[in-house]
Each structure stands twice: as structure tokens, then as C-alpha cells.
Design an enzyme around this catalytic site. Structure first.
Site, PDB file in Angstrom:
ATOM      1  N   GLN A 148      -4.497   1.159   1.825  1.00 43.50           N
ATOM      2  CA  GLN A 148      -5.302   2.384   1.676  1.00 43.50           C
ATOM      3  C   GLN A 148      -6.594   2.080   0.909  1.00 43.50           C
ATOM      4  OE1 GLN A 148      -4.441   5.502   3.007  1.00 43.50           O
ATOM      5  NE2 GLN A 148      -6.496   6.082   2.366  1.00 43.50           N
TER       6      GLN A 148
ATOM      7  N   LYS B 250       1.068  10.020   5.789  1.00 43.83           N
ATOM      8  CA  LYS B 250       1.339   8.906   6.706  1.00 43.83           C
ATOM      9  C   LYS B 250       2.828   8.571   6.700  1.00 43.83           C
ATOM     10  CE  LYS B 250      -3.259   6.948   6.440  1.00 43.83           C
ATOM     11  NZ  LYS B 250      -4.179   6.179   5.607  1.00 43.83           N
TER      12      LYS B 250
ATOM     13  N   ASP C 129      -5.232  -0.732  11.239  1.00 42.58           N
ATOM     14  CA  ASP C 129      -6.475  -0.021  10.929  1.00 42.58           C
ATOM     15  C   ASP C 129      -7.637  -0.586  11.751  1.00 42.58           C
ATOM     16  OD1 ASP C 129      -6.649   2.173   9.319  1.00 42.58           O
ATOM     17  OD2 ASP C 129      -6.754   1.068   7.424  1.00 42.58           O
TER      18      ASP C 129
END
Ligand code: NDP
Length: 288
Positions: free
Chosen positions: A98, A54, A121
């Protein structure tokens, strides 16, 4: 029948190029670059690989990348303080914590603390609610990737019967919401569904998000159907090597399907590309 292969690697590269071009235009007009912050707690090897990828791709599209790598022993209060600082940081447009987090940390509490405007997200209840109400929202990345891949096979999904196998909050439910927005007739299946093969064979569009290697075979696929395989399962082959397979038995299903995503190289690469695109969206909405 030879199925069309829906190439997620190529589509993801194209989406990243579009994002990079927009970021470059912003920079050329004297504006700041969009910023994406990724927070990793602990040393889970798969998560470390994802976070590294990422970071690399965020920088490659010209965005400002912030990474917080925190020790396994990080307390909830310490993590909440990091999220609060990122919420307040004007150079940060997107925040991703995460998952999975170490067991002593309450994931729900942490996710709910992220500013919904920076929740790239799409897991914050405000974005979940906005998506289901059909309002502009930050939409979860993997489900967005599924829709984009399905549209490679057929630009207009309207009227199709879509069967989504899996009802998780991160994949199955948001995919179903997005398919509804595309005017599909949507059925959600799960572990208690009766006669799954017969149900799946009614699907013009079949999405597999189960987490079981090669679980869906040719007997689950209607001839000519679009098959989107979200599964990422690591298996050990008969020769003892390790390889990634989907939730669909690709070789068997490809004999029957009209179009199918491979694993790897299908849905997987779309996730990070959509994350970068979501960060750009968050930047644009914050600038309004
Ligand atoms: P979850 O474990 O959270 O959910 C799995 C779902 O599948 C559940 O709803 C479960 O039903 C259902 N299910 C399990 N077994 C069966 C069965 N035998 N028949 C029908 N339904 C079944 O998984 P996720 O949604 O998080 O992930 C699904 C897959 O997608 C995994 O392989 C994961 O690795 C992959 N993934 C890939 C991503 C990517 O970037 N490409 C991102 C996220 C996930 P029930 O609710 O009844 O238990």
C-alpha cells in the site's frame, strides 16, 4: 442533454461476481484458491480503510487473503524481507504494498523487489515495459477500470480522440497506453499544456486524472463526449461538512457530455474489483 451515467459501483459488483464464480469453479475442481497479500506500513487512516476494504472483498470472492500490518518504524530491510517471503510463498499470487509508504522507505526499491509475476498493481518496471510494448502484462487497476467504464458508453473506442489530463505513472500514462491499445488517437495533457480547455474540447473521450477538485468544467467538454473522472478529492462544503468530489465539475460537465462517471461511484469502485481480477490473472499465468 442528459448524459449517460457510467455506474462504476454496478460494473465493479458485476466484475467481482465474475471473479467469485471463477474462484468457486477452481475450488470445486479441487484446486487451491488464488491468494492476495496486502502489506501496510504505518497508520495512515485512508490507507487503513483501503486495506480493510481490500481484505474484505478478497475474502468475499473466495480468495485467500493475507495482510501484513507493520509499524511505522519498520526498516527497509524488514520490509524487503516481508516482500521476499511473499515472493517465495506458493499460496500467494498477488502482492500489493500500500502506497504511500512512510518517508524513510524507498517506494521504488520496494516495488522493484516484488516478483513481476505477482505484481497485481502493475507498477513494477517489467509490467510497465510490457504494457508499453503491447505484451501481456499485469495492468494497473485504476486505468483498467477507466477503460471498462468508457466501454460501457461505447463498446468500440477505435478512432476516437482521447485526451488524458495527467501524466502520473499510476494513472495518466497507463491509461494513455491502454487507450492506444484500443486504437484511440491519444493526447496526454499536463500542468504545462497550453490552452487546456480548447484541447479538451477536441476530445471524444476525456480522462481527468489531475487531483484538483472540480477543475474541469463544461468549457472543457465537447458535446456528446465520454468523460471519465479519476479524481478523488475531499472538500469541505459551505455548510462545513466533508464530501468527495472528482477532478470534473460533474453537474456542469454532465450538461454537455454524452456519458460521464460520477464521484463517488465511478472509477473508485473499479480499482479493487480490477485488483481481484488481476490476482486471478496472476494465478492463472503462474499455473500455466
Ligand atoms: P499526481 O499528482 O501524481 O499527478 C497529477 C497529474 O495532473 C500530473 O501529471 C500533473 O501535471 C497534472 N496536473 C496537475 N495540475 C494540472 C493542471 N492545472 N492542468 C493540467 N494538468 C495538471 O496524481 P495521480 O495521477 O496519482 O492522481 C490523480 C487523481 O486521481 C487524484 O485525485 C487521485 O486521488 C485520483 N486517484 C484515484 C484513484 C482511484 O482509485 N479512483 C487511484 C489513483 C488516483 P505535471 O506532471 O505537469 O505536474
Amino acid at each position: 442533454m442528459s448524459a449517460q451515467i457510467l455506474d462504476g459501483k454496478l460494473l465493479a459488483a458485476q466484475l467481482r461476481e465474475q471473479v467469485a464464480a471463477k474462484v468457486s469453479a477452481l475450488r470445486a475442481s479441487g484446486k487451491r484458491a488464488p491468494g492476495l497479500a496486502v502489506v501496510l506500513v504505518g497508520g495512515d487512516p485512508a490507507s487503513q480503510v483501503y486495506v480493510g476494504m481490500k481484505e474484505k472483498m478478497t475474502e468475499a470472492v473466495g480468495m485467500h487473503s493475507v495482510a501484513h500490518r507493520l509499524p511505522e518504524t519498520t526498516s527497509e530491510q524488514e520490509l524487503l524481507a516481508v516482500v521476499a517471503a511473499l515472493n517465495a510463498d506458493p499460496a500467494v499470487d498477488g502482492i500489493l504494498v500500500q502506497l504511500p509508504l512512510p518517508a524513510h522507505l524507498n517506494s521504488e526499491l520496494i516495488i522493484n523487489t516484488i516478483d513481476p509475476a505477482k505484481d497485481v498493481d502493475g507498477f513494477h518496471p517489467v509490467n510497465v515495459g510490457r504494457l508499453s510494448a503491447g505484451l501481456p502484462a499485469l495492468v494497473p487497476c485504476t486505468p483498467r477500470g477507466c477503460i471498462m467504464l468508457a466501454k460501457l458508453a461505447r463498446a468500440d473506442l477505435s478512432g476516437l480522440h482521447a485526451v488524458v489530463v495527467g501524466r502520473s505513472n499510476i494513472v495518466g500514462k497507463p491509461v494513455a497506453q491502454l487507450l492506444l491499445q484500443e486504437n484511440c488517437t491519444v493526447t496526454i495533457a499536463h500542468s504545462r499544456t497550453r490552452d487546456l480547455p480548447a484541447l479538451c474540447r477536441t476530445a471524444d473521450l476525456l480522462v481527468a486524472a489531475i487531483g484538483r477538485p472540480k477543475y474541469l468544467g463544461a468549457q472543457h467538454v465537447k458535446p456528446g463526449a465520454i468523460v471519465i473522472d479519476v479524481g478523488i478529492n475531499r472538500i469541505t462544503t459551505a455548510e462545513g461538512s466533508s464530501k468527495l468530489v472528482g477532478d470534473v465539475d460533474y453537474d456542469a460537465a454532465a450538461e454537455v457530455a454524452g456519458a460521464i462517471t460520477p464521484v463517488p461511484g465511478g472509477v473508485g469502485p473499479m480499482t479493487i474489483a480490477c485488483l481481484l481480477d488481476n490476482t486471478l490473472t496472476a494465478y492463472e499465468r503462474r499455473a500455466e
